[in-house]
Write a protein that holds these residues in place. Structure first.
Motif, PDB file in Angstrom:
ATOM      1  N   PRO A 290       0.657  -1.390   0.072  1.00  0.00           N
ATOM      2  CA  PRO A 290      -0.086  -0.118   0.129  1.00  0.00           C
ATOM      3  C   PRO A 290       0.741   1.226   0.117  1.00  0.00           C
ATOM      4  CG  PRO A 290      -0.917  -1.492   1.490  1.00  0.00           C
ATOM      5  CD  PRO A 290       0.496  -2.170   1.053  1.00  0.00           C
ATOM      6  N   ALA A 291       2.017   1.273   0.525  1.00  0.00           N
ATOM      7  CA  ALA A 291       2.622   2.466   0.720  1.00  0.00           C
ATOM      8  C   ALA A 291       3.323   2.859  -0.633  1.00  0.00           C
ATOM      9  CB  ALA A 291       3.744   2.450   1.875  1.00  0.00           C
ATOM     10  N   ASP A 292       3.883   1.687  -1.393  1.00  0.00           N
ATOM     11  CA  ASP A 292       4.371   1.880  -2.694  1.00  0.00           C
ATOM     12  C   ASP A 292       3.114   2.489  -3.652  1.00  0.00           C
ATOM     13  OD1 ASP A 292       6.669   1.120  -1.724  1.00  0.00           O
ATOM     14  OD2 ASP A 292       6.746  -0.921  -2.687  1.00  0.00           O
ATOM     15  N   ALA A 293       2.209   1.873  -3.484  1.00  0.00           N
ATOM     16  CA  ALA A 293       1.066   2.478  -4.291  1.00  0.00           C
ATOM     17  C   ALA A 293       0.435   3.736  -4.096  1.00  0.00           C
ATOM     18  CB  ALA A 293      -0.126   1.431  -4.275  1.00  0.00           C
ATOM     19  N   ALA A 294       0.493   4.045  -2.741  1.00  0.00           N
ATOM     20  CA  ALA A 294       0.157   5.527  -2.423  1.00  0.00           C
ATOM     21  C   ALA A 294       1.206   6.457  -3.063  1.00  0.00           C
ATOM     22  CB  ALA A 294       0.083   5.647  -0.817  1.00  0.00           C
ATOM     23  N   ALA A 295       2.441   6.067  -2.961  1.00  0.00           N
ATOM     24  CA  ALA A 295       3.657   7.025  -3.478  1.00  0.00           C
ATOM     25  C   ALA A 295       3.455   6.950  -5.094  1.00  0.00           C
ATOM     26  CB  ALA A 295       4.992   6.431  -3.159  1.00  0.00           C
ATOM     27  N   TRP A 296       2.914   6.083  -5.893  1.00  0.00           N
ATOM     28  CA  TRP A 296       2.803   6.108  -7.208  1.00  0.00           C
ATOM     29  C   TRP A 296       1.631   7.016  -7.470  1.00  0.00           C
ATOM     30  CZ3 TRP A 296      -0.514   5.857 -11.044  1.00  0.00           C
ATOM     31  CH2 TRP A 296       0.002   5.397 -12.497  1.00  0.00           C
ATOM     32  N   ILE A 297       0.565   7.056  -6.370  1.00  0.00           N
ATOM     33  CA  ILE A 297      -0.674   8.043  -6.858  1.00  0.00           C
ATOM     34  C   ILE A 297      -0.070   9.365  -6.637  1.00  0.00           C
ATOM     35  CG2 ILE A 297      -2.876   8.737  -5.835  1.00  0.00           C
ATOM     36  CD1 ILE A 297      -3.477   5.817  -5.205  1.00  0.00           C
ATOM     37  N   GLU A 298       0.522   9.618  -5.706  1.00  0.00           N
ATOM     38  CA  GLU A 298       1.172  10.862  -5.416  1.00  0.00           C
ATOM     39  C   GLU A 298       1.821  11.528  -6.564  1.00  0.00           C
ATOM     40  OE1 GLU A 298       3.417  13.620  -2.194  1.00  0.00           O
ATOM     41  OE2 GLU A 298       4.079  11.575  -2.136  1.00  0.00           O
ATOM     42  N   GLY A 299       2.782  10.708  -7.185  1.00  0.00           N
ATOM     43  CA  GLY A 299       3.722  10.997  -8.367  1.00  0.00           C
ATOM     44  C   GLY A 299       2.731  11.181  -9.568  1.00  0.00           C
ATOM     45  N   PHE A 300       1.672  10.615  -9.588  1.00  0.00           N
ATOM     46  CA  PHE A 300       1.001  10.615 -10.927  1.00  0.00           C
ATOM     47  C   PHE A 300      -0.180  11.908 -10.847  1.00  0.00           C
ATOM     48  CE2 PHE A 300      -2.577   9.257 -13.853  1.00  0.00           C
ATOM     49  CZ  PHE A 300      -1.962   9.184 -14.883  1.00  0.00           C
ATOM     50  N   VAL A 301      -0.854  11.905  -9.778  1.00  0.00           N
ATOM     51  CA  VAL A 301      -1.961  13.055  -9.558  1.00  0.00           C
ATOM     52  C   VAL A 301      -1.846  13.782  -8.561  1.00  0.00           C
ATOM     53  CG1 VAL A 301      -3.696  11.385 -10.543  1.00  0.00           C
ATOM     54  CG2 VAL A 301      -3.221  11.416  -8.330  1.00  0.00           C
ATOM     55  N   GLY A 302      -0.424  13.825  -7.999  1.00  0.00           N
ATOM     56  CA  GLY A 302      -0.144  14.660  -6.745  1.00  0.00           C
ATOM     57  C   GLY A 302       0.191  16.231  -7.263  1.00  0.00           C
ATOM     58  N   GLY A 303       0.258  17.068  -6.161  1.00  0.00           N
ATOM     59  CA  GLY A 303       0.648  18.498  -6.251  1.00  0.00           C
ATOM     60  C   GLY A 303      -0.298  19.203  -7.098  1.00  0.00           C
ATOM     61  N   ALA A 304       0.288  20.332  -7.319  1.00  0.00           N
ATOM     62  CA  ALA A 304      -0.516  21.252  -8.215  1.00  0.00           C
ATOM     63  C   ALA A 304      -0.394  21.012  -9.827  1.00  0.00           C
ATOM     64  CB  ALA A 304       0.112  22.770  -7.873  1.00  0.00           C
ATOM     65  N   SER A 305       0.004  19.698 -10.198  1.00  0.00           N
ATOM     66  CA  SER A 305      -0.074  19.594 -11.611  1.00  0.00           C
ATOM     67  C   SER A 305      -1.197  19.315 -12.288  1.00  0.00           C
ATOM     68  CB  SER A 305       0.878  18.318 -11.619  1.00  0.00           C
ATOM     69  OG  SER A 305       0.575  17.203 -11.087  1.00  0.00           O
ATOM     70  N   GLY A 306      -2.428  19.480 -11.958  1.00  0.00           N
ATOM     71  CA  GLY A 306      -3.694  19.267 -12.576  1.00  0.00           C
ATOM     72  C   GLY A 306      -4.080  17.742 -12.415  1.00  0.00           C
ATOM     73  N   GLY A 307      -3.629  17.115 -11.490  1.00  0.00           N
ATOM     74  CA  GLY A 307      -3.991  15.676 -11.376  1.00  0.00           C
ATOM     75  C   GLY A 307      -5.377  15.690 -11.089  1.00  0.00           C
ATOM     76  N   GLY A 308      -5.965  16.539 -10.347  1.00  0.00           N
ATOM     77  CA  GLY A 308      -7.322  16.287  -9.879  1.00  0.00           C
ATOM     78  C   GLY A 308      -8.310  16.413 -10.890  1.00  0.00           C
ATOM     79  N   MET A 309      -7.812  17.425 -12.189  1.00  0.00           N
ATOM     80  CA  MET A 309      -8.796  17.473 -13.296  1.00  0.00           C
ATOM     81  C   MET A 309      -8.621  16.139 -13.923  1.00  0.00           C
ATOM     82  SD  MET A 309     -10.499  20.391 -12.695  1.00  0.00           S
ATOM     83  CE  MET A 309     -11.210  20.131 -14.510  1.00  0.00           C
ATOM     84  N   LEU A 310      -7.424  15.514 -14.074  1.00  0.00           N
ATOM     85  CA  LEU A 310      -7.416  14.387 -14.802  1.00  0.00           C
ATOM     86  C   LEU A 310      -8.016  13.212 -14.296  1.00  0.00           C
ATOM     87  CD1 LEU A 310      -5.455  12.881 -16.870  1.00  0.00           C
ATOM     88  CD2 LEU A 310      -4.073  12.232 -15.203  1.00  0.00           C
ATOM     89  N   LEU A 311      -8.248  13.266 -13.029  1.00  0.00           N
ATOM     90  CA  LEU A 311      -9.271  12.062 -12.585  1.00  0.00           C
ATOM     91  C   LEU A 311     -10.680  12.633 -12.735  1.00  0.00           C
ATOM     92  CD1 LEU A 311      -7.606  11.372  -8.824  1.00  0.00           C
ATOM     93  CD2 LEU A 311      -7.558  10.127 -11.113  1.00  0.00           C
ATOM     94  N   VAL A 312     -11.068  13.916 -12.764  1.00  0.00           N
ATOM     95  CA  VAL A 312     -12.368  14.326 -12.939  1.00  0.00           C
ATOM     96  C   VAL A 312     -12.729  13.907 -14.685  1.00  0.00           C
ATOM     97  CG1 VAL A 312     -13.854  16.129 -13.332  1.00  0.00           C
ATOM     98  CG2 VAL A 312     -12.551  16.059 -11.231  1.00  0.00           C
TER      99      VAL A 312
END
Length: 811
Positions: A690-712
């Motif tokens: 789970p920790a590795d998976a959560a880190a992958w999610i942070e890298g993919f959709v984290g921060g202010a890079s527009g990851g939230g809109m990507l999921l939307v």
């Protein structure tokens, strides 16, 4: 007539003594300044002696120059080490400044008599801008002690009541403690005070008010000794010697203006031999002195050498206002607030004055002071709010006044060149902070930019770059400018590099390139050389850069260095700088990063992975700049894409790096959406910790890079994240929760709300899903609308300054 064993002093109503007169003052006190002016006018001394460095005697005539506008300061610095410096500031309301101007206006000799700066700078190495140890106020604050003795809890309020509210004619409210001074007794300097009539036949009453504070200081020194400053004994011994010398030359008609704390010591019974013994063996350095502009804001500072006064603007007003100071002050405040679009009428001014006077009467004060006027302004003009009151304090109570010194004042060659450049470019130093927007396509603005960057390279921080408000183009620059008096010390220090700003910056850049050991330092220096327009230094820096890059095998160092080089390559277009050699070095660094980055991304802990993730993003942006340049390296894009694909697919790479590599490829259109979903599915599979998976999610959709809109916009990805999250075992959930909160808390509130609605609704049927997705996208099309894109292209080319491509009809 007084006894030789005691200090002689004229009493109120008697004729003025022959002298010498010791006029004890509070530095930067307008009440003291008025008292000194009245005393000098009454006594008409043959010479005036002032607490200050004797090396500044040659600079005193400049005080009468029409170009000299206080506040100013005497700056003394060691010739061999300009960073060892001290200031002696003076405002228009400083007693010392008033005494200097009176002496010059009446052709009376005036001298400084304090310990020479050559000794005071050698006794201690102060930080730049800090006054030397022998120049600071005694640890025992005599004003505070006297205020507490009088029953006041605020020394400033006590001083206002007993000194600043004195009438210009010398009168004072009953029971006050006036500004201190006393005539020197015969035992101090070899003579006695006599009751002689002043030369102009005026009464000696102007001298009488000085007696009370002098007696109070005598009592304080008996109780506290030297007040915690043993070097005061050395200073006072030197001042006594200078007073003896002046009396031999001018007789007893000598006036001394010094801090009230020193008056008892100057009137003390000592011998010349004893004073010389205190000065024997003092260290000494070569010094230079000059006048420099000072500011009211610096006078209000307690650190370094400000002055420790909280309200220089208010004190300046009290000194300048010949009559009705409260009415005039309220008018100033009203003018300031009106300029800020606040409604303030004449009736507000009248009511504020009445309220201030009423408060003074209720508080038992002789006149309304700063506290009463501030309370009245808050209640009447600011409607009880401290927000506009803060503006009044900043602009008026403290003030933004910056003094001026004449061109004839001594200055190091670098300072003179800087002054010429400031005038040529119409960049006037100002104490208040202001923003400057530059268009580098204009020659004057480009020259301003080069000057500011050269000064930053020399450590003279007049301006700091800030994010531009009007444009993100490379031809725009924005600066925040604020001139502090300490910058004169920085200029003196930088004078060792050259006599002009250009030659000094060039020499320092070349020296820095040779001395630098880190690759990132050299690349930053190369960027500074391009920004500052230093063509002579650039070859030296480029050689050092090539040497460091060839020897440095650390991928992290290379990754830190590349962004600065990529940014520098953009300046060739705007600043007409040849960056061919820089482009060659940058291309070589990029190639080495492509080779070394994949192996460096394995076997990392969480902190190391996060650091390398940031470096990878910076390199990605730098390569984008290189590819957008006039001569991009052939095949660089393909090689970088290959590196990102390797990082995204390699299981040994940290999850946060794999997730970010996948996202970068997806954003660049180098990865199909189906492939991105597949990689996410693998990363979030049940076999992944789970920790590795959560880190992958942070890298993919984290921060202010527009990851939230990507999921939307892509419910497949959202469904994968949702399915993984609901399947995390309870005992593991608390471990990954902080990471997930950090990832999703950066999203905008609207994005989080939309994601919550989509998750609550759950998966929709395939047909409905597409319709819902279209509604969520709110105007996003399914593909490129070529006709609409063609319509926008000419406007974009015009904004970017690109030449329009010929149309098919024209061909």
């Amino acid at each position: 007539m007084t006894s030789p064993a005691t200090t002689g002093a004229a009493v109120p109503g008697s004729r003025a003594a022959v002298g010498p007169w010791l006029l004890g003052v509070r530095h930067h006190g307008p009440g003291s300044a008025r008292a000194v002016l009245a005393a000098l006018a009454a006594a008409r001394p043959a010479a005036v002696l002032i607490e200050g460095p004797p090396e500044g005697d040659a600079l005193l005539p400049l005080a009468a120059d029409p170009q000299m506008r206080p506040p100013v300061a005497l700056l003394a610095h060691a010739v061999d080490d300009p960073g060892r410096a001290s200031f002696w500031p003076m405002a228009a309301f400083s007693p010392e400044w008033v005494a200097i101007r009176w002496a010059l206006d009446h052709d009376v000799p005036v001298r400084f008599i304090d310990l020479p700066a050559a000794h005071s700078l050698a006794l201690k190495e102060p930080a730049p801008g800090e006054r030397a140890a022998d120049e600071v106020t005694p640890v025992v604050d005599p004003i505070r002690v006297l205020a507490e003795t009088a029953g006041y809890d605020d020394p400033e309020r006590w001083w206002e009541d007993v000194v600043e509210h004195r009438s210009p004619g010398g009168g004072a409210p009953t029971g006050e403690m006036p500004a201190g001074a006393m005539p020197a007794g015969g035992t101090a300097t070899g003579g006695t005070a006599t009751g002689a009539t002043p030369a102009d036949g005026t009464s000696g009453d102007a001298l009488a008010p000085f007696v009370a504070l002098a007696e109070a200081m005598s009592a304080l020194r008996e109780a506290y000794g030297d007040g915690g400053q043993p070097r005061d004994a050395v200073r006072e011994a030197y001042m006594r010697i200078q007073l003896r010398t002046a009396r031999k030359e001018f007789g007893d008609g000598v006036a001394v203006v010094c801090g009230a704390w020193h008056v008892p010591a100057l009137a003390a019974r000592t011998t010349l031999a004893a004073d010389r013994a205190l000065l024997k063996g003092l260290p000494k350095v070569r010094t230079d002195l000059t006048w420099v502009p000072w500011t009211h804001r610096r006078l209000a500072r307690h650190s370094g050498y400000g002055a420790g006064i909280d309200s220089p603007g208010w004190y300046g007003h009290l000194f300048d206002a010949a009559d009705r100071p409260i009415e005039r002050w309220m008018t100033k405040v009203a003018g300031l607030l009106r300029a800020e679009d606040r409604f303030v009428s004449t009736a507000h001014v009248i009511e504020a004055v009445r309220l201030a006077e009423t408060l003074a009467a209720l508080r038992g004060r002789p006149l309304a002071g700063l506290g009463e006027t501030t309370d009245a302004v808050r209640a009447v003009m600011c409607e009880g709010s401290d927000v506009p009151l803060a503006l009044v304090r900043d602009r008026l109570i403290v003030g933004e006044t910056l003094g001026e010194v004449p061109d004839a004042a001594p200055a190091v060659p670098l300072q003179r060149d800087l002054t010429r450049s400031q005038r040529t470019l119409r960049l006037k130093p100002e104490a208040s902070e202001r923003e400057l927007d530059l268009d580098l396509r204009k020659e004057t603005d480009a020259a301003r930019s080069r000057l500011l960057h050269r000064l930053r390279l020399l450590g003279i921080g007049w301006g700091d770059p800030v994010a531009g408000r009007g444009s993100t183009g490379t031809f725009r620059e924005s600066w925040r400018l604020s001139w502090e008096p300490e910058l004169h010390v920085r200029v003196a220090e930088a004078g060792v590099w050259g006599t002009t700003v250009l030659t000094a910056a060039t020499a320092k850049a070349e020296s820095g390139a040779v001395a630098a050991t880190a690759l990132a330092d050299v690349t930053a220096l190369a960027e500074h050389c391009l920004l500052a327009g230093l063509p002579d230094a650039l070859p030296v820096v480029m050689k050092a850069l090539a040497d460091r890059a060839a020897l440095d095998a650390d991928v992290g160092h290379l990754a830190d260095a590349l962004p600065a080089l990529a940014r520098s390559l953009r300046y060739g277009d705007v600043r007409a700088t040849d960056t061919a050699a820089l482009a060659e070095v940058a291309a070589g660094l990029a190639e080495r990063i492509c080779v070394g980055l994949p192996p460096a991304c394995t076997g990392l802990d969480a902190d190391g992975a996060e650091a390398l993730r940031r470096q990878m993003e910076a390199v990605h942006g730098a390569i984008g700049l290189l590819l957008a340049g006039p001569a991009p390296a052939e095949g660089l894009r393909e090689r970088w894409d290959t590196v990102l694909h390797k990082l995204a697919a390699r299981d040994a790479v940290a999850g946060i790096i794999r997730g970010r590599a996948t996202r970068l490829l997806l954003d660049e259109g180098r990865l199909a959406e189906d492939e991105a979903a597949r990689l996410m599915g693998l990363a979030l599979s049940p076999g992944t910790p789970p920790a590795d998976a959560a880190a992958w999610i942070e890298g993919f959709v984290g921060g202010a890079s527009g990851g939230g809109m990507l999921l939307v916009h892509d419910e497949r990805l959202l469904g994968l994240v949702d399915a993984w999250l609901t399947g995390v075992p309870a005992e593991m959930f608390t471990d990954v929760l902080p990471l997930l909160r950090r990832t999703f808390s950066a999203y905008e509130p609207g994005v989080r709300r939309t994601l919550g609605e989509l998750v609550r609704r759950g998966p929709a049927p395939e047909g409905a899903r597409r319709a819902d997705t279209d509604r969520v996208r709110a105007g996003f099309g399914s593909g490129l609308d070529q006709s609409r894109a063609d319509a926008v292209e000419p406007v974009l080319r015009l904004l970017l300054g690109r030449t329009p491509e010929p149309t098919e009809a024209a061909v």
